[in-house]
Write an enzyme that holds these catalytic residues in place. Sequence first.
Site, mmCIF file in Angstrom:
data_model
loop_
_atom_site.group_PDB
_atom_site.id
_atom_site.type_symbol
_atom_site.label_atom_id
_atom_site.label_comp_id
_atom_site.label_asym_id
_atom_site.label_seq_id
_atom_site.Cartn_x
_atom_site.Cartn_y
_atom_site.Cartn_z
ATOM 1 N N GLU A 55 1.563 -0.558 9.919
ATOM 2 C CA GLU A 55 0.114 -0.849 9.843
ATOM 3 C C GLU A 55 -0.705 0.282 10.469
ATOM 4 O O GLU A 55 -1.715 0.056 11.138
ATOM 5 C CB GLU A 55 -0.203 -2.219 10.454
ATOM 6 N N GLY A 56 -0.242 1.503 10.254
ATOM 7 C CA GLY A 56 -0.866 2.713 10.786
ATOM 8 C C GLY A 56 -0.155 3.112 12.072
ATOM 9 O O GLY A 56 -0.100 2.327 13.024
ATOM 10 N N THR A 57 0.385 4.326 12.100
ATOM 11 C CA THR A 57 1.086 4.781 13.305
ATOM 12 C C THR A 57 0.095 4.853 14.475
ATOM 13 O O THR A 57 -1.124 4.842 14.270
ATOM 14 C CB THR A 57 1.694 6.184 13.105
ATOM 15 N N GLY A 113 1.938 7.679 3.109
ATOM 16 C CA GLY A 113 2.086 6.793 4.267
ATOM 17 C C GLY A 113 0.780 6.760 5.027
ATOM 18 O O GLY A 113 -0.155 6.044 4.655
ATOM 19 N N ASP A 164 -7.832 -3.949 9.483
ATOM 20 C CA ASP A 164 -8.633 -4.278 10.669
ATOM 21 C C ASP A 164 -8.361 -5.712 11.133
ATOM 22 O O ASP A 164 -8.321 -5.998 12.327
ATOM 23 C CB ASP A 164 -10.136 -4.149 10.370
ATOM 24 N N GLY A 206 20.761 -2.499 33.491
ATOM 25 C CA GLY A 206 21.798 -1.479 33.651
ATOM 26 C C GLY A 206 22.651 -1.391 32.397
ATOM 27 O O GLY A 206 22.143 -1.560 31.280
ATOM 28 N N LEU A 260 0.835 -1.195 0.000
ATOM 29 C CA LEU A 260 0.000 0.000 0.000
ATOM 30 C C LEU A 260 0.878 1.256 0.000
ATOM 31 O O LEU A 260 0.735 2.138 -0.834
ATOM 32 C CB LEU A 260 -0.918 -0.023 1.243
HETATM 33 C C1 LIG Z 1 9.882 -1.681 8.547
HETATM 34 C C2 LIG Z 1 8.623 -1.240 7.869
HETATM 35 C C3 LIG Z 1 7.792 -2.181 7.275
HETATM 36 C C4 LIG Z 1 6.622 -1.781 6.620
HETATM 37 N N1 LIG Z 1 5.844 -2.724 5.971
HETATM 38 C C5 LIG Z 1 4.825 -2.297 5.177
HETATM 39 C C6 LIG Z 1 4.101 -3.235 4.344
HETATM 40 O O1 LIG Z 1 4.329 -4.443 4.383
HETATM 41 N N2 LIG Z 1 3.134 -2.744 3.526
HETATM 42 C C7 LIG Z 1 2.830 -1.419 3.451
HETATM 43 O O2 LIG Z 1 1.970 -1.048 2.653
HETATM 44 N N3 LIG Z 1 3.480 -0.512 4.241
HETATM 45 C C8 LIG Z 1 4.471 -0.924 5.087
HETATM 46 N N4 LIG Z 1 5.160 -0.011 5.859
HETATM 47 C C9 LIG Z 1 4.760 1.388 5.846
HETATM 48 C C10 LIG Z 1 4.108 1.848 7.136
HETATM 49 O O3 LIG Z 1 2.814 1.312 7.257
HETATM 50 C C11 LIG Z 1 4.154 3.380 7.162
HETATM 51 O O4 LIG Z 1 5.501 3.719 7.443
HETATM 52 C C12 LIG Z 1 3.208 4.010 8.183
HETATM 53 O O5 LIG Z 1 1.885 3.811 7.799
HETATM 54 C C13 LIG Z 1 3.445 5.500 8.380
HETATM 55 O O6 LIG Z 1 3.609 6.190 7.186
HETATM 56 P P1 LIG Z 1 4.907 7.150 7.003
HETATM 57 O O7 LIG Z 1 6.085 6.371 7.431
HETATM 58 O O8 LIG Z 1 4.884 7.691 5.638
HETATM 59 O O9 LIG Z 1 4.705 8.295 8.053
HETATM 60 P P2 LIG Z 1 3.894 9.680 7.859
HETATM 61 O O10 LIG Z 1 2.509 9.380 7.395
HETATM 62 O O11 LIG Z 1 4.708 10.602 7.041
HETATM 63 O O12 LIG Z 1 3.812 10.200 9.352
HETATM 64 C C14 LIG Z 1 4.876 10.917 9.981
HETATM 65 C C15 LIG Z 1 4.398 11.312 11.378
HETATM 66 O O13 LIG Z 1 3.237 12.152 11.275
HETATM 67 C C16 LIG Z 1 2.179 11.599 12.023
HETATM 68 N N5 LIG Z 1 0.894 11.848 11.349
HETATM 69 C C17 LIG Z 1 0.609 11.689 10.014
HETATM 70 N N6 LIG Z 1 -0.673 11.995 9.799
HETATM 71 C C18 LIG Z 1 -1.220 12.320 10.999
HETATM 72 C C19 LIG Z 1 -2.521 12.725 11.433
HETATM 73 N N7 LIG Z 1 -3.554 12.822 10.570
HETATM 74 N N8 LIG Z 1 -2.705 13.004 12.751
HETATM 75 C C20 LIG Z 1 -1.690 12.886 13.644
HETATM 76 N N9 LIG Z 1 -0.428 12.512 13.284
HETATM 77 C C21 LIG Z 1 -0.213 12.226 11.985
HETATM 78 C C22 LIG Z 1 2.474 10.102 12.081
HETATM 79 O O14 LIG Z 1 1.815 9.471 13.177
HETATM 80 C C23 LIG Z 1 3.976 10.091 12.221
HETATM 81 O O15 LIG Z 1 4.334 10.307 13.564
HETATM 82 C C24 LIG Z 1 6.291 -0.409 6.576
HETATM 83 C C25 LIG Z 1 7.123 0.524 7.195
HETATM 84 C C26 LIG Z 1 8.275 0.140 7.818
HETATM 85 C C27 LIG Z 1 9.158 1.199 8.456
#
Ligand SMILES: Cc1cc2nc3c(=O)[nH]c(=O)nc-3n(C[C@H](O)[C@H](O)[C@H](O)COP(=O)(O)OP(=O)(O)OC[C@H]3O[C@@H](n4cnc5c(N)ncnc54)[C@H](O)[C@@H]3O)c2cc1C
Length: 385
Positions: free
Chosen positions: A363-365, A130, A239, A339, A124
């Site tokens: 899978e969503g922060t 993200g 979900d 420690g 995705l």
């Molecule tokens: C090791 C790893 C494995 C992964 N595996 C997969 C996978 O298999 N498939 C896949 O599709 N994706 C995968 N991902 C992607 C992962 O799901 C995304 O990294 C995650 O959803 C966050 O997106 P982003 O990193 O672009 O952060 P961003 O969306 O850029 O967010 C940056 C910061 O802003 C905050 N933020 C953003 N929007 C809001 C809001 N509306 N309100 C409050 N805070 C907000 C976030 O919480 C975060 O702290 C993976 C990522 C990693 C690092």
Amino acid sequence: MDYGFTEEQLMIRDLARQIAQEKIKPVRQHYDETGEFPHDIFKVFAGADLCGLYIEEQYGGMGGGIVELVIAVEEFSKVCSGIALSLAATALGTFPIILHGSDEQKKKYLPRIASGQSLAAFGLTEAEAGSDASGIKTTAVKDGDHYILNGTKQWITNGGEADIYVVIAMTDKKKGPRGASAIIVEKGTPGFTFGKKENKMGIRASATRELVFQDCRVPKANLMGREGMGFIVAMKTLDQSRPGVAAQALGIAAGALEEAVQYSRQRRQFGSPICSFQGVQFMLADMATQVEAARTLVYQAARYIDSGAKDIGKISAMCKLFASDTAMRVTTDAVQVFGGYGYMKEYPVEKMMRDAKITQIYEGTNQIQREVIGLSLIKEAASGK
Ligand SMILES: Cc1cc2nc3c(=O)[nH]c(=O)nc-3n(C[C@H](O)[C@H](O)[C@H](O)COP(=O)(O)OP(=O)(O)OC[C@H]3O[C@@H](n4cnc5c(N)ncnc54)[C@H](O)[C@@H]3O)c2cc1C
């Protein structure tokens, strides 16, 4: 504690525990240091019939559900969550097929996944999309009996290792989020390649790579559901899968707690084991209480999903949020109990603390999980539930 598991679920737990101790523990440091993919351990999962825990029997699975999956993922993650992720991320790539696949798609792909012959993955995320998945730019343009895919997916777990990928792409950009579709793409399809393996802080045994599509022709039969259902497929998949991330986090936290308790009995300062100091006991007590609370929530969420309930988004987000925050707190405290030794790579809690962090992000922060929970509360209040 008795968690009300069936005989079969207890057998799965014991088998997973045994594999974790006998097969994963001796090699976890090697995989953490090298970042190699644990093919040999995935073969052990397959040999023990654990790859199809949550897949229906008619497709070669064990006929269990999310409960069976979280039991296994928790046990493996107590020892190494990076290795456990090969199974959990395959489930993430398999749920869309279970939930939205046609009979033909299920017959074609689920037996391969259930037997462990193939891993799966879910694509995705993109560089510019993200948390706001609606910003994806990958396109799938219809051309006769095919779709032609162009674009790049970023940070895909099991990328390069999996044979089966469920990819969310725009089939009609004009429609915005309603113009996205879910399409199955097999490894080896011309025009489908992988980026370099990412060098990560934790879960280093897990492979994270870009999926690159350049004029990649995929049969129309690989579309899941209808055109325009892409984000519905994605949200329903997440979900189902978030309890798997929560189980990973729970396992990390439980593993770190076990290590901290053992260490506190052996390490002596001021002429006594450090576990005799109330300051250390109180830390262990808080860690154990948090782990138990997370465990209860994870099992409850898994059971609710397996009951066939429709309104699973809130509880699924809650268990992922709570268990991952617990994992971060408990592993940080475990390092504290050790420690200075806890800061050294010779001891497993250093790795556990690094591994815990990702569970708050993917899978969503956890900010997004709080949004999901908050919006559900407001919706429930508005509908008078
Ligand atoms: C090791 C790893 C494995 C992964 N595996 C997969 C996978 O298999 N498939 C896949 O599709 N994706 C995968 N991902 C992607 C992962 O799901 C995304 O990294 C995650 O959803 C966050 O997106 P982003 O990193 O672009 O952060 P961003 O969306 O850029 O967010 C940056 C910061 O802003 C905050 N933020 C953003 N929007 C809001 C809001 N509306 N309100 C409050 N805070 C907000 C976030 O919480 C975060 O702290 C993976 C990522 C990693 C690092």
